[in-house]
Design a protein around this motif. Structure first.
Motif, PDB file in Angstrom:
ATOM      1  N   GLU A 173      13.013 -17.807  23.403  1.00 22.49           N
ATOM      2  CA  GLU A 173      11.802 -17.090  23.805  1.00 22.49           C
ATOM      3  C   GLU A 173      11.768 -15.696  23.201  1.00 22.49           C
ATOM      4  N   GLU A 174      12.919 -15.013  23.148  1.00 21.74           N
ATOM      5  CA  GLU A 174      12.987 -13.691  22.514  1.00 21.74           C
ATOM      6  C   GLU A 174      12.681 -13.779  21.025  1.00 21.74           C
ATOM      7  N   LEU A 175      13.180 -14.855  20.395  1.00 24.48           N
ATOM      8  CA  LEU A 175      12.896 -15.049  18.971  1.00 24.48           C
ATOM      9  C   LEU A 175      11.399 -15.240  18.751  1.00 24.48           C
ATOM     10  N   LYS A 176      10.764 -16.029  19.609  1.00 22.51           N
ATOM     11  CA  LYS A 176       9.320 -16.256  19.477  1.00 22.51           C
ATOM     12  C   LYS A 176       8.536 -14.950  19.660  1.00 22.51           C
ATOM     13  N   LYS A 177       8.958 -14.132  20.630  1.00 22.97           N
ATOM     14  CA  LYS A 177       8.273 -12.860  20.866  1.00 22.97           C
ATOM     15  C   LYS A 177       8.448 -11.911  19.691  1.00 22.97           C
ATOM     16  N   GLY A 178       9.613 -11.970  19.054  1.00 22.81           N
ATOM     17  CA  GLY A 178       9.893 -11.094  17.916  1.00 22.81           C
ATOM     18  C   GLY A 178       9.069 -11.437  16.691  1.00 22.81           C
TER      19      GLY A 178
END
Length: 179
Positions: A173-178
């Motif tokens: 999820e953090e990767l997607k937000k980044g």
């Protein structure tokens, strides 16, 4: 120090006097010796895949292909960038003008005339933007390398194998937000 041409053997070529004079004048402009000038001229023709008999005008197929490629690029830019942007701006201005016509007129503000960018300021702007883009690209590369390091190949029981991403849901999820 010896003359560098002492180690070479020279050969004579018979050339008409007016052509020789013309070559000497040309040679003074191009290089420090006639040999270097002649080598540069021959290299130019070889590197550019040209012959002195080639017609460099529009009738040359290579030139036509290059010109057609440039035209195709410009049409593509116009079709995919300029026209959609213009359409969006036109729509935006129509909406704004419709809003101004329906609402009461507000005070007009004088923002002054914009200062034109000097060549140096413009160059600095584009250089800074280029550096920012390079930094972003470096960050994306690091993220991708990190992501690839977390992948492992799993051999399938039947048929082809596949890659498995070893990452928990929060990291994903953090990767997607980044992005």
């Amino acid at each position: 120090m010896k003359d560098p041409y002492q180690k070479y053997r020279f050969s004579a070529i018979n050339i008409k006097k007016d052509v020789a004079m013309r070559f000497r004048n040309f040679s003074r402009l191009v290089s420090d010796s006639h040999t270097h000038t002649l080598e540069r001229v021959m290299d130019f023709f070889e590197w550019n895949d040209l012959s002195p008999n080639d017609d460099l005008g529009i009738n040359n197929n290579r030139t036509n292909k290059r010109i057609n490629a440039v035209i195709a690029i410009l049409k593509n830019i116009e079709k995919h960038q300029t026209l959609p942007t213009k359409a969006m701006l036109d729509t935006l201005f129509q909406v704004i003008s419709n809003m101004e016509n329906t609402e009461e007129k507000e005070e007009d503000f004088d923002f002054g005339s914009p200062e034109p960018l000097s060549r140096d300021n413009e160059l600095d702007h584009y250089r800074n933007r280029y550096e920012e883009m390079q930094q972003q690209l470096g960050n994306y590369k690091k993220r991708m390398l990190h992501l690839l390091e977390q992948m492992t190949f799993v051999k399938g029981t039947f048929g082809k194998g596949h890659y498995k991403l070893d990452m928990d849901k929060n990291e994903f999820e953090e990767l997607k937000k980044g992005l």
